[in-house]
Design a protein around this motif. Structure first.
Motif, mmCIF file in Angstrom:
data_model
loop_
_atom_site.group_PDB
_atom_site.id
_atom_site.type_symbol
_atom_site.label_atom_id
_atom_site.label_comp_id
_atom_site.label_asym_id
_atom_site.label_seq_id
_atom_site.Cartn_x
_atom_site.Cartn_y
_atom_site.Cartn_z
ATOM 1 N N LEU A 209 0.848 -1.185 0.000
ATOM 2 C CA LEU A 209 0.000 0.000 0.000
ATOM 3 C C LEU A 209 0.885 1.236 0.000
ATOM 4 O O LEU A 209 1.824 1.333 0.796
ATOM 5 C CB LEU A 209 -0.912 0.013 1.226
ATOM 6 N N VAL A 210 0.579 2.158 -0.875
ATOM 7 C CA VAL A 210 1.365 3.383 -1.018
ATOM 8 C C VAL A 210 0.569 4.570 -0.488
ATOM 9 O O VAL A 210 -0.565 4.797 -0.898
ATOM 10 C CB VAL A 210 1.745 3.639 -2.485
ATOM 11 N N SER A 211 1.175 5.288 0.453
ATOM 12 C CA SER A 211 0.628 6.579 0.872
ATOM 13 C C SER A 211 1.439 7.643 0.136
ATOM 14 O O SER A 211 2.596 7.897 0.490
ATOM 15 C CB SER A 211 0.763 6.762 2.387
ATOM 16 N N PRO A 212 0.876 8.246 -0.916
ATOM 17 C CA PRO A 212 1.679 9.154 -1.754
ATOM 18 C C PRO A 212 1.942 10.500 -1.100
ATOM 19 O O PRO A 212 1.198 10.942 -0.219
ATOM 20 C CB PRO A 212 0.802 9.326 -3.004
ATOM 21 N N ARG A 308 -0.598 8.891 -12.245
ATOM 22 C CA ARG A 308 -0.009 8.111 -11.134
ATOM 23 C C ARG A 308 -0.999 8.086 -9.970
ATOM 24 O O ARG A 308 -0.862 8.824 -8.992
ATOM 25 C CB ARG A 308 1.337 8.714 -10.733
ATOM 26 N N THR A 309 -1.984 7.229 -10.072
ATOM 27 C CA THR A 309 -3.077 7.186 -9.095
ATOM 28 C C THR A 309 -3.182 5.858 -8.347
ATOM 29 O O THR A 309 -3.984 5.732 -7.432
ATOM 30 C CB THR A 309 -4.418 7.457 -9.799
ATOM 31 N N SER A 310 -2.393 4.860 -8.718
ATOM 32 C CA SER A 310 -2.482 3.550 -8.053
ATOM 33 C C SER A 310 -1.806 3.611 -6.689
ATOM 34 O O SER A 310 -0.697 4.128 -6.552
ATOM 35 C CB SER A 310 -1.823 2.466 -8.913
ATOM 36 N N THR A 311 -2.478 3.079 -5.698
ATOM 37 C CA THR A 311 -1.935 3.095 -4.335
ATOM 38 C C THR A 311 -1.996 1.737 -3.643
ATOM 39 O O THR A 311 -1.473 1.599 -2.540
ATOM 40 C CB THR A 311 -2.701 4.107 -3.452
ATOM 41 N N GLU A 312 -2.613 0.738 -4.271
ATOM 42 C CA GLU A 312 -2.794 -0.544 -3.582
ATOM 43 C C GLU A 312 -2.557 -1.714 -4.532
ATOM 44 O O GLU A 312 -3.093 -1.754 -5.636
ATOM 45 C CB GLU A 312 -4.210 -0.622 -2.994
ATOM 46 N N VAL A 342 2.331 4.932 -10.227
ATOM 47 C CA VAL A 342 2.528 5.180 -8.793
ATOM 48 C C VAL A 342 3.330 6.461 -8.602
ATOM 49 O O VAL A 342 4.374 6.648 -9.223
ATOM 50 C CB VAL A 342 3.255 4.003 -8.116
ATOM 51 N N SER A 343 2.835 7.328 -7.726
ATOM 52 C CA SER A 343 3.515 8.597 -7.460
ATOM 53 C C SER A 343 4.626 8.392 -6.430
ATOM 54 O O SER A 343 4.878 7.281 -5.967
ATOM 55 C CB SER A 343 2.502 9.627 -6.952
ATOM 56 N N PRO A 345 6.142 7.964 -3.062
ATOM 57 C CA PRO A 345 5.518 7.537 -1.804
ATOM 58 C C PRO A 345 6.024 8.327 -0.606
ATOM 59 O O PRO A 345 7.199 8.650 -0.509
ATOM 60 C CB PRO A 345 5.925 6.062 -1.701
#
Length: 751
Positions: A209-212, A308-312, A342-343, A345
């Motif tokens: 899981l990414v918290s950007p 870049r919107t994917s976080t999971e 993905v941005s 993190p």
């Protein structure tokens, strides 16, 4: 069905699950239990699946049929009524302690109904109730964290993988370096991009899981990166950088931005055949004619942040090793900025289907903090050290353990009054390599013949060093060679650190219980009344003599100014461009730290004086009837002290933040200092600018001092005054406090 049973358990499905667990532990089948009860097997099945909730009588019969003592204990527990605190589950690790607390709350409630002649007994009861509730709230929650802190390159990420089971087995066909076997990407330092949290979930579940980062921070990071490119671009034309440093970002962030913008450096050859590294970012800077704004815009455009919107990312894998390999590759891609959706993190959570510290009665999250680059006096690190539920593992290299960065961190904790956290919630982990251990020598030069002997010699040296730091004398010292030592031993020691932390609160329930028993049993006795009256009189005298802390001994802004002079120029510059909010030199955290240092230095003699007074009273045989009360009072003083220092810290941080953060001119002035050529130095100019700003705003110092005085009164003196009928002394002191604030401002104003 019993209403009380379902109300107490709070979850009807839990009854069936509990009975299933008890039956299986006894090695019985549903049919065997049903036969003993004389019912159909389907009824037992419906109870265990939650389709039918049994009443208290039926639970008791099922427990009898199971026959084990644990089952009989469960029946008694299920039928018990809790009125003062939420009833935990039967398997809760602190159930017995919480049950004791429930009974103590009931005793206090009954005591409150008695007619009291004075407010003293009621104040004592409230003191015990608050102490009890703090212990209950801590023990009820079974979630804990273990945060690893250490310098960049010390090896903490590798150690975490070894300790938690995230170390892939060696390939018997092709030997691989340790860095190839860890799930967290490692190397010779400057590899991990951000903080990483590890947690367990399910039996086959893996996840990332990414918290950007907020977009504003991404823009600033890109601007910083581009500034470094521009500095190099102009440096090639004869303009040196400031103090032999360039603006820019960390190496790990540099790599991520380059990959996201497709500007990765590649090997090549010069016209004369020599190997060189081709840098597309420099070519882009040249195309932009060295214009920073144009280069920044071009890099941001190439990064395509809107996509870049994917976080999971989640997946299932029944093969643990295969799942860990997939997770390792996924983490490496996110960490390097290689995934197009993905941005950047701010934090990465890794989910694994294994118990990180083995099976325990509590849940553990393991945190790999961002490596220390310059200073450990950072808000993120301090937050973990201040968290009462977190065990902080300070990681040091073997040769210089504890390294200077950690020593300064421990000294900072002591100087801000957090030595209790240091003694209760911190572990020192010394990371070793076999050659270093074998090179260890004793005082006369004899080399260690075994790893155990090397660790023993080093432990003596480390212990001597820790003895110089307040609160660190009893710090647990652990040693680990990831390649050669037993990881299980370290796991057990870290689990013990969490168990010990919980044990301190279990012990508090027993201590409070003794004080409550004394209060109830001796209430009304003439001897007790006289002893407590004498205690109150002596405490009133103490309060009257210490209504205000002594005069300030440390400027609130000194920590900030010192950091500006001594932190590397790149970090100082990054902080000024973010109006003081860069984690490596967070101006407001440092202002809060400076306030805490002053508050600690001013009040430590007063706390020591009170502790001495209580010790003297405990040694007075005439006051024996008040012994448990005095002991409980003594145990609460660190809590009141912690509240006071916390309030002082927050006041210094937020009062200065309110004006400094929004002062655009001062930050613009600081930013413009970069690139000026003079002997005085960039960092000195920044420090002088911030010092002048603070010294020319006595209103902020006055407001902070007023809050310190208020915190002293409300967080420390008031709870003490309530216990000895001395609240009248506080209200009479208000005018004197105002006068002392005015004197403080006058004394601290620049001449």
């Amino acid at each position: 069905m019993s209403t009380q049973l379902t109300q107490n358990l709070n979850d009807t499905s839990r009854v069936g699950a509990d009975l299933t667990r008890l039956r299986e532990a006894a090695g019985l089948k549903q049919s065997q239990v049903a036969a003993t009860l004389g019912v159909d097997t389907s009824r037992v099945s419906r109870i265990e699946t939650g389709q039918h909730v049994p009443d208290e009588s039926e639970v008791g019969k099922i427990a009898q049929a199971i026959g084990r003592p644990e089952a009989l204990e469960y029946a008694t527990f299920a039928a018990s009524s809790w009125s003062h605190i939420p009833k935990p589950g039967f398997w809760h690790p602190s159930r017995t302690d919480l049950h004791q607390a429930e009974k103590l709350f009931a005793k206090l409630s009954e005591f409150d109904q008695r007619q009291q002649k004075t407010d003293g007994p009621k104040a004592q009861a409230n003191l015990h109730r608050e102490s009890l509730m703090r212990a209950v709230e801590f023990l009820t929650d079974t979630n804990h964290s273990i945060a690893f802190v250490g310098e960049i390159g010390v090896g903490k990420s590798t150690a975490i993988c070894g300790i938690t089971g995230l170390l892939l087995p060696p390939d018997p066909k092709a030997a691989a370096s340790l860095s190839k076997r860890v799930v967290l990407e490692t190397g010779a330092g400057r590899v991990t991009l951000c903080e990483v949290h590890l947690r367990s979930e399910g039996k086959t579940s893996f996840g990332l899981l990414v918290s950007p980062q907020p977009q504003e921070e991404v823009f600033r990071c890109v601007s910083d990166f581009c500034s470094s490119i521009i500095d190099i671009f102009h440096g090639l034309n004869g303009n040196p950088t400031v103090e032999n440093e360039s603006r820019g970002v960390s190496e790990e962030l540099n790599k991520a931005i380059r990959n996201m913008a497709k500007l990765a450096r590649t090997p090549g050859k010069s016209p004369d055949g020599k190997p060189i590294r081709i840098d597309p970012a420099m070519a882009l800077a040249k195309a932009c004619n060295g214009n920073l704004a144009e280069l920044t815009a071009e890099v941001l455009k190439r990064m395509r942040l809107d996509q870049r919107t994917s976080t999971e990312f989640r997946f299932e894998a029944t093969d643990l090793v295969a799942g860990l390999r997939q997770l390792r590759d996924l983490f490496a891609s996110v960490n390097k900025g290689l995934l197009p959706d993905v941005s950047l993190p701010r934090r990465i959570d890794l989910i694994v289907p294994i118990h990180l510290l083995g099976e325990r009665p509590f849940n553990v999250r393991v945190i790999d903090t961002k490596g220390i680059d310059d200073t450990a006096i950072r808000p993120d690190i301090r937050a973990y050290l201040d968290d009462p539920r977190t065990v902080t593992v300070l990681c040091s290299g073997f040769r210089n353990a504890p390294d200077m960065t950690l020593r300064l961190l421990m000294e900072n904790l002591a100087s801000t009054g957090a030595d209790k956290a240091l003694s209760e919630r911190v572990v020192l982990l010394v990371l070793a390599r076999a050659q270093e251990v074998s090179d260890t020598q004793d005082d006369v030069g004899n080399r260690a013949e075994t790893a155990e002997e090397g660790y023993r010699i080093k432990q003596d040296q480390v212990s001597w060093s820790l003895n110089q730091v307040s609160g660190a004398q009893e710090l647990p010292i652990l040693f680990l060679d990831v390649l050669n030592d037993d990881h299980h031993a370290i796991v057990e020691q870290l689990a013990h650190a969490v168990t010990r932390l919980r044990g301190l609160h279990s012990k508090r329930i027993g201590q409070v219980g003794s004080a409550i028993e004394e209060l109830i049993q001796r209430h009304g006795e003439e001897q007790t009344r006289k002893a407590q009256e004498e205690v109150r009189n002596r405490l009133r005298i103490f309060i009257s003599q210490h209504l205000s802390p002594v005069s300030s001994v440390h400027n609130f802004h000194d920590s900030l100014i010192s950091a500006a002079r001594n932190t590397n120029a790149r970090t100082v510059w990054a902080s000024t461009t973010r109006k003081g909010t860069w984690p490596g030199m967070e101006a407001y955290h440092l202002l809060g730290t400076g306030t805490a240092i002053d508050a600690q230095r001013r009040t430590q003699p007063l706390f020591a004086s009170l502790d001495g007074l209580l010790e003297n009273m405990l040694g007075d045989t005439e006051l024996d009837p008040a012994c448990d009360y005095l002991n409980e009072l003594r145990r609460n003083i660190p809590t009141w002290r912690e509240r006071f220092l916390n309030e002082a810290t927050i006041s210094g941080r937020e009062i200065y933040r309110a004006e400094l953060f929004v002062d655009e001119p001062v930050w613009s002035e600081c930013v413009n200092y970069w690139g000026q050529k003079d002997k005085y130095g960039y960092r000195n100019r920044i420090a002088d600018c911030l010092k002048k700003w603070c010294e020319t705003r006595p209103n902020l110092a006055k407001a902070t001092e007023r809050h310190i005085q208020s915190a002293w009164r409300d967080c420390f003196l008031r709870p003490l005054a309530l216990l000895c009928d001395a609240v009248d002394l506080l209200s009479a002191n208000q005018e004197a406090v105002s006068d002392s604030v005015e004197e403080f401002v006058e004394a601290s104003s620049p001449r």
